[in-house]
Design a protein around this motif. Structure first.
Motif, PDB file in Angstrom:
ATOM      1  N   LYS A   1       7.608   5.112 -18.750  1.00  0.00           N
ATOM      2  CA  LYS A   1       8.100   3.764 -18.473  1.00  0.00           C
ATOM      3  C   LYS A   1       8.571   3.627 -17.026  1.00  0.00           C
ATOM      4  CE  LYS A   1       9.634   2.649 -23.166  1.00  0.00           C
ATOM      5  NZ  LYS A   1      10.805   2.271 -24.005  1.00  0.00           N
ATOM      6  N   ARG A   2       8.922   4.744 -16.404  1.00  0.00           N
ATOM      7  CA  ARG A   2       9.464   4.669 -15.054  1.00  0.00           C
ATOM      8  C   ARG A   2       8.435   4.123 -14.067  1.00  0.00           C
ATOM      9  NH1 ARG A   2      12.817   9.529 -12.025  1.00  0.00           N
ATOM     10  NH2 ARG A   2      13.717   8.225 -10.374  1.00  0.00           N
ATOM     11  N   VAL A   3       7.177   4.482 -14.266  1.00  0.00           N
ATOM     12  CA  VAL A   3       6.122   3.984 -13.382  1.00  0.00           C
ATOM     13  C   VAL A   3       6.043   2.462 -13.471  1.00  0.00           C
ATOM     14  CG1 VAL A   3       3.653   3.973 -12.920  1.00  0.00           C
ATOM     15  CG2 VAL A   3       4.793   6.115 -13.511  1.00  0.00           C
TER      16      VAL A   3
ATOM     17  N   GLN B   1       0.836  -1.204   0.000  1.00  0.00           N
ATOM     18  CA  GLN B   1       0.000   0.000   0.000  1.00  0.00           C
ATOM     19  C   GLN B   1       0.872   1.258   0.000  1.00  0.00           C
ATOM     20  OE1 GLN B   1      -2.296  -1.098   3.512  1.00  0.00           O
ATOM     21  NE2 GLN B   1      -4.158  -1.265   2.281  1.00  0.00           N
ATOM     22  N   CYS B   2       1.953   1.219   0.762  1.00  0.00           N
ATOM     23  CA  CYS B   2       2.871   2.359   0.792  1.00  0.00           C
ATOM     24  C   CYS B   2       3.572   2.525  -0.559  1.00  0.00           C
ATOM     25  CB  CYS B   2       3.911   2.179   1.892  1.00  0.00           C
ATOM     26  SG  CYS B   2       3.251   2.396   3.559  1.00  0.00           S
ATOM     27  N   ALA B   3       3.944   1.404  -1.186  1.00  0.00           N
ATOM     28  CA  ALA B   3       4.589   1.471  -2.497  1.00  0.00           C
ATOM     29  C   ALA B   3       3.653   2.104  -3.518  1.00  0.00           C
ATOM     30  CB  ALA B   3       4.993   0.066  -2.946  1.00  0.00           C
TER      31      ALA B   3
ATOM     32  N   SER C   1      13.389   4.470  -0.793  1.00  0.00           N
ATOM     33  CA  SER C   1      12.529   5.640  -0.998  1.00  0.00           C
ATOM     34  C   SER C   1      11.130   5.410  -0.442  1.00  0.00           C
ATOM     35  CB  SER C   1      12.459   5.985  -2.489  1.00  0.00           C
ATOM     36  OG  SER C   1      13.718   6.366  -2.989  1.00  0.00           O
ATOM     37  N   ILE C   2      10.587   4.221  -0.670  1.00  0.00           N
ATOM     38  CA  ILE C   2       9.239   3.901  -0.181  1.00  0.00           C
ATOM     39  C   ILE C   2       9.220   3.919   1.345  1.00  0.00           C
ATOM     40  CG2 ILE C   2       7.516   2.057  -0.023  1.00  0.00           C
ATOM     41  CD1 ILE C   2       8.428   1.259  -2.905  1.00  0.00           C
ATOM     42  N   LEU C   3      10.243   3.348   1.979  1.00  0.00           N
ATOM     43  CA  LEU C   3      10.292   3.325   3.447  1.00  0.00           C
ATOM     44  C   LEU C   3      10.519   4.718   4.012  1.00  0.00           C
ATOM     45  CD1 LEU C   3      12.297   0.030   4.105  1.00  0.00           C
ATOM     46  CD2 LEU C   3       9.824   0.390   4.116  1.00  0.00           C
ATOM     47  N   ASP C   4      11.278   5.560   3.298  1.00  0.00           N
ATOM     48  CA  ASP C   4      11.431   6.957   3.727  1.00  0.00           C
ATOM     49  C   ASP C   4      10.081   7.662   3.691  1.00  0.00           C
ATOM     50  OD1 ASP C   4      14.105   7.014   4.372  1.00  0.00           O
ATOM     51  OD2 ASP C   4      14.766   7.702   2.402  1.00  0.00           O
ATOM     52  N   TRP C   5       9.322   7.419   2.618  1.00  0.00           N
ATOM     53  CA  TRP C   5       7.980   8.014   2.506  1.00  0.00           C
ATOM     54  C   TRP C   5       7.107   7.555   3.671  1.00  0.00           C
ATOM     55  CZ3 TRP C   5       3.119   5.961   2.311  1.00  0.00           C
ATOM     56  CH2 TRP C   5       2.079   6.805   1.912  1.00  0.00           C
ATOM     57  N   ALA C   6       7.175   6.269   3.994  1.00  0.00           N
ATOM     58  CA  ALA C   6       6.358   5.732   5.086  1.00  0.00           C
ATOM     59  C   ALA C   6       6.749   6.339   6.422  1.00  0.00           C
ATOM     60  CB  ALA C   6       6.496   4.209   5.139  1.00  0.00           C
ATOM     61  N   THR C   7       8.041   6.610   6.612  1.00  0.00           N
ATOM     62  CA  THR C   7       8.498   7.219   7.866  1.00  0.00           C
ATOM     63  C   THR C   7       8.001   8.655   7.983  1.00  0.00           C
ATOM     64  OG1 THR C   7      10.484   5.816   7.903  1.00  0.00           O
ATOM     65  CG2 THR C   7      10.520   7.823   9.248  1.00  0.00           C
TER      66      THR C   7
ATOM     67  N   HIS D   1       4.415  10.354  -7.018  1.00  0.00           N
ATOM     68  CA  HIS D   1       5.540  10.812  -7.823  1.00  0.00           C
ATOM     69  C   HIS D   1       5.362  10.604  -9.324  1.00  0.00           C
ATOM     70  CE1 HIS D   1       7.373  10.556  -3.818  1.00  0.00           C
ATOM     71  NE2 HIS D   1       8.268  11.388  -4.260  1.00  0.00           N
ATOM     72  N   ARG D   2       4.319   9.903  -9.743  1.00  0.00           N
ATOM     73  CA  ARG D   2       4.193   9.553 -11.156  1.00  0.00           C
ATOM     74  C   ARG D   2       4.155  10.778 -12.059  1.00  0.00           C
ATOM     75  NH1 ARG D   2       0.790   5.865 -12.715  1.00  0.00           N
ATOM     76  NH2 ARG D   2       0.334   4.930 -10.684  1.00  0.00           N
ATOM     77  N   HIS D   3       3.548  11.881 -11.603  1.00  0.00           N
ATOM     78  CA  HIS D   3       3.438  13.066 -12.445  1.00  0.00           C
ATOM     79  C   HIS D   3       4.758  13.825 -12.524  1.00  0.00           C
ATOM     80  CE1 HIS D   3      -0.811  12.373 -12.829  1.00  0.00           C
ATOM     81  NE2 HIS D   3      -0.978  12.399 -11.520  1.00  0.00           N
ATOM     82  N   GLY D   4       5.682  13.519 -11.631  1.00  0.00           N
ATOM     83  CA  GLY D   4       6.990  14.172 -11.674  1.00  0.00           C
ATOM     84  C   GLY D   4       8.005  13.406 -12.494  1.00  0.00           C
TER      85      GLY D   4
END
Length: 309
Positions: free
Chosen positions: A123-125, A106-108, A177-183, A115-118
């Motif tokens: 293809k990065r998504v 869920q966090c991922a 990055s995902i875990l940083d976002w979650a923190t 971040h998808r719009h940035g």
């Protein structure tokens, strides 16, 4: 007068049939309702006010467990706290804690969506989604993100660290990055177990030592004239695009996306809009005589792509 405690027995509780209250002592009462159901009640007085607190039914709470609950309630009273309010507060805190729990998957998904719009390259998504789904989700996807630790990260990375080093290194960075976002979002606390420097670098071999980076060799400058002549002898849009990339020193993606509306042959200028630049800034490219001659020889279809296909 001596107060009696533990006045009830399991047999007495089981045989009680008449609707009434049966005292066990210390504020614990067995309540038998007119319908025959039995439940535990704690009666107490706080600030001159008599209150009654339900502790659960006899079917789920045994006599011994009810006595333990009452003992905890009496301790709260000694501390000047209302047991009913304390229970309500605990329930709210538990509900909030559960509401704030997200799984790693869920966090991922939330991180990628944020971040998808940035990300300029669509293809990065899919690259993020595919690597996470392939390697991380089978191990930690369903776990609360707060429970992801170093052992689990190593379990994800170890099987592919030597065989798919570049993929593994990118995966590690994405998990970090995902875990940083979650923190930051307060779904987890503490150090990031996917951090490389000073952490995973002690547990896993350095990537560039496993798979050294081998750059494509550059064409020696004195061979450029021969190469350009060979390109010029080739037919097709691809050869012209490569020539134009060399003459303008631009990225292949910028050349492939070039449109006639961006090119001003009178001013000898190619203006690449910010939306197509990696740095997000408009880029003005002076056109040499050779670049202009190449463009002049191309078939033009309105303001569409200069190098179609």
């Amino acid at each position: 007068m001596t107060l009696r405690w533990n006045k009830l027995s399991a047999l007495a509780v089981n045989s009680a049939r008449t609707p009434s209250y049966y005292g066990d002592g210390g504020g614990l009462w067995l309540q038998v309702s007119p319908s025959g159901t039995k439940s535990w009640v704690f009666r107490f007085t706080l600030a001159g006010r008599r209150r009654e607190m339900g502790l659960g039914t006899v079917r789920t709470i045994a006599l011994a467990s009810a006595r333990v609950k009452v003992r905890a309630c009496r301790q709260l009273l000694l501390d000047g706290r209302d047991p009913i309010e304390a229970r309500r507060t605990d329930r709210i805190a538990t509900a909030l804690s559960q509401a704030r729990q997200l799984t790693f998957d869920q966090c991922a998904a939330a991180y990628i969506d944020a971040h998808r719009h940035g990300w300029k390259n669509p293809k990065r998504v899919s690259q993020w989604e595919n690597t996470i789904a392939t390697y991380a989700s089978p191990v930690i996807g369903a776990l609360p993100v707060a429970d992801v630790d170093t052992d689990l990260i190593v379990k994800i990375l170890s099987p592919i660290w030597a065989s798919k080093t570049e993929t593994a290194a990118r995966l590690r960075g994405r998990i970090e990055s995902i875990l940083d976002w979650a923190t930051v979002s307060k779904f987890r606390q503490g150090e990031n177990p996917a951090r490389w420097r000073g952490h995973l670098d002690q547990l896993l071999a350095t990537p560039h030592k496993i798979a050294p980076v081998r750059n494509h060799p550059a064409l020696p400058w004195h061979k450029m004239a021969t190469f350009m002549a060979a390109l010029n002898a080739r037919e097709g849009i691809a050869a012209r695009a490569v020539q134009f990339a060399i003459l303008t020193a631009c990225r292949s993606g910028e050349v492939r996306g070039a449109t006639w509306s961006e090119i001003d042959l009178e001013e000898n200028l190619w203006t690449i809009p910010a939306a197509r630049m990696k740095a997000g800034k408009e880029h003005r490219v002076p056109l040499s005589d050779a670049a202009k001659a190449l463009l002049a020889a191309m078939e033009r279809d309105g303001d569409n792509f200069a190098f179609p296909g």
